[in-house]
Design a protein around this motif. Structure first.
Motif, short mmCIF file in Angstrom:
data_model
loop_
_atom_site.label_atom_id
_atom_site.label_comp_id
_atom_site.label_asym_id
_atom_site.label_seq_id
_atom_site.Cartn_x
_atom_site.Cartn_y
_atom_site.Cartn_z
N ASN A 95 124.98 -0.25 68.49
CA ASN A 95 125.53 -0.77 69.69
C ASN A 95 125.22 -2.31 70.10
N ARG A 108 128.15 -4.07 70.99
CA ARG A 108 129.00 -3.44 71.95
C ARG A 108 128.40 -3.01 73.27
N GLY A 109 126.96 -2.79 72.93
CA GLY A 109 126.19 -2.12 74.00
C GLY A 109 125.88 -3.61 75.16
N ALA A 154 124.04 -6.26 74.10
CA ALA A 154 122.74 -6.94 73.95
C ALA A 154 122.72 -8.74 73.57
#
Length: 386
Positions: free
Chosen positions: A231, A234-235, A237
């Motif tokens: 991710n 998508r997360g 970062a």
């Protein structure tokens, strides 16, 4: 009356199959998720191999058209370390695998089939069965279609057709490529032409990589190879739409800070960042009980991490399936699929394992020396087998 065969996906694999069926006089229809044939999905450059991709194009009657765009001068391949020092150089013509931009290959294939046989803006939602056991295609635009003797999933790594055939799902490899570009208008472009030139330059070190590849329009596509959580993008970062912050992240000590300035300059000038998460189908899942009326080709069947064989393996699938269907006819299409899948499973396992091996070599602690050793072993094995 529905055509005999429905092909889900209008990428190089699905369109190669369509063109081969067209030449063999077998009726088909292609359903493609893009809204038009100029959707903006471009992709990178593909090397087309003599024994697979080129063979399929010859059988499709498109090899001469392919040669108009094929770039033999871009078969040059070099390896460098993270200091920018060249440690390996393969000259142009060392292998019969010329480059062509994905969009050019796709257009050649699109132009070779009647426009009435491809339905745009058809995103497959799923495959269901009617009360008589026939497959129904349901699309997100509200359209449904049925009556086919065979539905072929050529719909990529996240195939919706696959779920009706096997429980196998793509597995994250642990690695990403972050793609970007250096276009002719970029202030670094002249330097790229003089220092990189034609073909591909692979720079390895610190279990990371920078891959630089010239495209058909003269621009350079850049791939930053990194090992990060699934991710990572998508997360949150990294926000790849924020170009400057993305550059600074990859220039930090977490990634490429200790690399040569000339290589970091490429990151400093890169534009249009986009993610490419690397997935593969576990090779042990490459066998399933035949499902009448359904099959898979290309990444839908056997997505693998990059190894230079992806589109070639997919085009080999298309050629194998079309040949089997022509041999047995649409009235015995299940027999054709059984024999095709037996052939495909063997090719798929080799392809997936090759990708995993290549990935391990590219991120090896020994950097470029591991890749050079790998190439020497592959060359020696090919020589012995011939």
């Amino acid at each position: 009356m529905s055509p005999s065969i429905a092909i889900i996906g209008g990428g190089p694999c699905g369109l190669t199959l369509a063109r081969l069926l067209e030449r063999k006089g077998i009726d088909y229809v292609v359903y493609e998720r893009d809204e038009t044939d100029d959707s903006g999905r471009r992709g990178g450059s593909l090397d087309i191999h003599a024994e697979t991709g080129q063979l399929a194009l010859k059988e499709a009657g498109l090899f001469e058209e392919f040669l108009k765009y094929a770039r033999y001068e871009d078969t040059v391949f070099r390896i460098a370390n993270q200091k920018g020092e060249r440690v390996f150089h393969a000259e142009e013509g060392g292998r019969d695998a010329p480059e062509i931009d994905r969009i050019q290959l796709r257009q050649i294939l699109l132009d070779s089939i009647p426009s009435t046989k491809i339905h745009w803006n058809h995103v497959l939602k799923g495959v269901t069965l009617d009360k008589d056991g026939h497959h129904i295609l349901e699309f997100t635009n509200g359209v449904s279609a049925s009556g086919f003797k065979l539905v072929v999933g050529a719909d990529g790594a996240w195939s919706k057709v696959r779920a009706s055939i096997t429980e196998a799902k793509p597995k994250y490899s642990g690695n990403h490529y972050i793609e970007s570009r250096i276009n002719p208008g970029n202030s670094l472009y002249t330097t790229m032409v003089s220092k990189v030139g034609a073909g591909t330059l692979v720079c390895l070190g610190s279990s990371k990589e920078i891959v630089i590849q010239r495209q058909g329009d003269g621009s350079y596509r850049i791939y930053l190879g990194i090992s990060v959580p699934e991710n990572f993008v998508r997360g949150g970062a990294v926000d790849l739409t924020d170009t400057e912050s993305t550059r600074q992240l990859f220039l930090s000590s977490e990634f490429f800070e200790d690399w040569a300035d000339e290589l970091k300059d490429i990151i400093r000038h890169s534009e249009d960042f986009s993610p490419w998460s690397l997935y593969y189908i576990p090779p042990e899942t490459m066998s399933w009980k035949p499902i009448p009326g359904l099959t898979l080709v290309g990444d839908a069947a056997h997505v693998a991490t990059p190894n230079g064989e992806g589109v070639n393996c997919a085009m080999a699938d298309a050629l194998s399936l079309a040949t089997k269907i022509a041999t047995y006819g649409t009235d015995d299409i299940d027999r054709a699929v059984i024999e095709y899948e037996e052939d495909m499973f063997k090719r798929a396992v080799e392809h997936i394992n090759s990708g995993l091996e290549m990935g391990a070599v590219m991120r090896h602690k020994d950097g470029p020396m591991a890749l050079i050793s790998f190439f020497k072993t592959v060359t020696e094995n090919a020589t012995q087998s011939s």
